[in-house]
Write an enzyme that holds these catalytic residues in place. Structure first.
Site, short mmCIF file in Angstrom:
data_model
loop_
_atom_site.label_atom_id
_atom_site.label_comp_id
_atom_site.label_asym_id
_atom_site.label_seq_id
_atom_site.Cartn_x
_atom_site.Cartn_y
_atom_site.Cartn_z
N LYS A 148 108.22 69.85 -0.97
CA LYS A 148 108.25 71.22 -0.46
C LYS A 148 109.25 72.04 -1.24
O LYS A 148 110.27 71.52 -1.69
CB LYS A 148 108.68 71.23 1.02
CG LYS A 148 108.19 72.44 1.78
CD LYS A 148 106.78 72.22 2.26
CE LYS A 148 106.23 73.38 3.06
NZ LYS A 148 104.93 73.03 3.67
N LYS B 167 101.15 63.96 5.83
CA LYS B 167 99.95 64.80 5.83
C LYS B 167 98.97 64.38 4.74
O LYS B 167 97.78 64.20 4.98
CB LYS B 167 100.34 66.27 5.65
CG LYS B 167 99.19 67.24 5.86
CD LYS B 167 99.51 68.66 5.40
CE LYS B 167 100.49 69.36 6.30
NZ LYS B 167 100.47 70.85 6.09
N GLY C 285 98.37 85.15 11.58
CA GLY C 285 98.53 85.46 10.16
C GLY C 285 97.29 85.00 9.41
O GLY C 285 96.19 85.03 9.94
N ASP D 265 102.47 78.86 1.06
CA ASP D 265 103.03 78.46 2.36
C ASP D 265 103.53 79.73 3.06
O ASP D 265 103.23 80.84 2.61
CB ASP D 265 104.16 77.45 2.13
CG ASP D 265 104.42 76.58 3.36
OD1 ASP D 265 103.73 75.57 3.52
OD2 ASP D 265 105.30 76.94 4.18
N1 PHE Z 1 101.03 75.20 3.02
C1 PHE Z 1 100.26 74.08 2.59
C2 PHE Z 1 100.50 72.92 3.54
O1 PHE Z 1 101.49 72.89 4.27
C3 PHE Z 1 100.68 73.71 1.20
C4 PHE Z 1 99.63 73.62 0.13
C5 PHE Z 1 98.44 74.30 0.18
C6 PHE Z 1 99.90 72.85 -0.96
C7 PHE Z 1 97.51 74.16 -0.81
C8 PHE Z 1 98.98 72.69 -1.98
C9 PHE Z 1 97.81 73.36 -1.91
O2 PHE Z 1 99.71 72.01 3.63
#
Ligand code: PHE
Length: 338
Positions: free
Chosen positions: A73, A61, A170, A109
Site C-alpha cells: 500500500k 485480499k 463515492g 484508492d
Molecule cells: N483500492 C484497490 C484495493 O484496495 C487497489 C487497487 C485497485 C490496486 C486496482 C490495483 C489495482 O483493492
C-alpha cells in the site's frame, strides 16, 4: 512485535515535501499490489500505521481472490488544509515505487483515481488502472458478496425486496447503489459530502445522515467509504442482520469481529468483499483475460464468501477468523491457487 513486512519506505517527497509511505507486506505469492491513498492525517505516523495495516490486508485480499500477488500500500500523509501540487506528489510516489524494482505495483484508492495513475505511469510502469476506472469491477464483486450474504441469512440469493444501507456513495458506493436499485432492492444511503445526495435521488434511494445510515434497520449495512466504522461504540448501535461492503479495514481492531458475532450480526470480511477491483485489473492488464472470464472470477467472490461463512459455522469461529485461516493457508501453500 517482529516486523512482518518485507519492506517499508517512508520519505519526504523531494518535489512535494509531503511524507510518502510505501509498505510492502508480502511478496510470497508474487508482486505486491495495493492502491495509493492520498489522505489527511493529524500526524504522518498515523499514515504509516494505516499503510502497515492496509498493506497486510492486501496480502489476504489478493490470496483470497486467487491472485498470484502479495500485498502492499502507498499512503501520502497530507496535513489538514493544504491543496497539494498533485503532479509533484504523484511523481514523488512514482519514484519510490520505481526504486522498488517491480516488487510492488500500485493502483487507485481513497483520494486517487484513474487520471492519477496516468501521472504515476509517466515515471514507472508499476501501476494499474491507467486511465480506466476499477470501481465498476469492485462494485460487481460487492454485489456477488451481497447475494452470498442474503443467501446465508435469508435462504435466497435474490436481492429484490431486501433492504440495504449504503454508507458512502463515492466511486464504488455509487455503483453499488445503482446495482442494488437495478436488482429491486430497497436502499437508504448517506455520504459525508451532502452533494452526493443526487446519486441516491437518481436511483430512487432514500437519503439520511451518516449516523442514521450506520444505525438503519436494514437487512445489510454496506460500508463503502473509509475504514474503522465498526467499533466498540458503533456495534451495539447497529440494527442490521449483516454487514458487507467494500471499505477497507472496517474493524477498528480485530476483536470487534467477536462483538459482531456475539450480537448475531454476520460480518463478511472486507478483504473478500472488496477484491473485485484487483481481480479486474490484474486479470485484464496482466493476464489478458477476456471480459467474460474476468466477470466470472469476480462472481467467484460470492463462492469464496460462502465457503468462508460455512467454514466459520463448522468451526464455531467468526468469518474473520475463517478468512484469516484460509488466507494464511493460501500464502503458505501457493500451489493451491489455480
Ligand atoms: N483500492 C484497490 C484495493 O484496495 C487497489 C487497487 C485497485 C490496486 C486496482 C490495483 C489495482 O483493492
Amino acid at each position: 512485535m517482529s516486523l512482518e513486512h518485507v519492506r517499508v519506505v517512508a520519505e519526504r517527497g523531494p518535489r512535494s515535501g509531503f511524507p510518502v509511505i510505501v509498505a510492502v507486506h508480502s511478496t510470497a505469492l508474487g508482486q505486491a499490489i495495493g492502491g495509493c491513498r492520498l489522505s489527511v492525517y493529524a500526524d504522518w505516523r498515523d499514515g504509516l500505521e494505516d499503510a502497515l495495516r492496509l498493506s497486510a490486508a492486501m496480502t489476504a485480499k489478493a490470496a483470497l481472490a486467487g491472485l498470484p500477488n502479495g500485498g502492499g500500500k502507498t499512503v501520502v500523509a497530507l496535513p489538514a488544509g493544504v491543496t497539494p501540487d498533485r503532479r509533484a506528489v504523484l511523481h514523488d510516489v512514482a519514484d519510490v515505487i520505481e526504486s522498488l524494482g517491480g516488487d510492488y505495483a500500485t493502483g487507485p484508492d481513497v483520494g486517487t483515481g484513474p487520471d492519477d495513475m496516468v501521472t504515476i505511469g509517466e515515471r514507472t510502469p508499476y501501476v494499474f488502472c491507467r486511465g480506466y476506472d476499477s470501481s465498476p469491477g469492485t462494485a460487481a464483486g460487492v454485489l456477488a458478496a451481497l447475494r452470498a450474504v442474503v443467501a446465508d441469512r435469508f435462504g435466497s440469493h435474490d436481492l429484490a425486496g431486501r433492504s440495504f444501507a449504503v454508507l458512502g456513495v463515492g466511486r464504488v458506493g455509487g455503483h453499488v447503489l445503482r446495482l442494488l436499485a437495478e436488482a429491486g432492492a430497497r436502499v437508504v444511503a448517506s455520504d459525508v459530502d451532502p452533494s452526493r445526495r443526487s446519486v441516491a435521488d437518481s436511483f430512487g434511494a432514500a437519503w439520511t445522515d451518516p449516523h442514521g445510515c450506520l444505525t438503519a434497520e436494514v437487512d445489510v449495512l454496506v460500508p463503502a467509504a473509509l475504514g474503522g466504522v465498526l467499533t466498540g461504540e458503533t456495534v451495539p448501535e447497529l440494527r442490521c442482520a449483516a454487514v458487507a461492503g467494500p471499505a477497507n479495514n472496517q474493524l477498528d481492531r480485530p476483536g470487534t469481529a467477536a462483538l459482531l458475532h456475539e450480537r448475531g450480526i454476520l460480518w463478511a470480511p472486507d478483504v473478500v468483499v472488496s477484491a473485485g477491483g484487483i481481480i479486474h485489473a490484474i486479470g485484464t492488464e496482466l493476464h489478458r483475460e477476456t471480459p467474460d472470464r474476468v466477470a466470472a472470477r469476480i462472481g467467484g467472490i460470492g463462492d469464496t464468501l460462502t465457503r468462508i461463512l460455512d467454514a466459520a459455522r463448522e468451526t464455531s469461529s467468526t468469518p474473520a477468523e475463517a478468512a484469516a485461516r484460509l488466507a494464511g493457508w493460501l500464502v503458505d501453500y501457493p500451489a493451491k491457487i489455480a
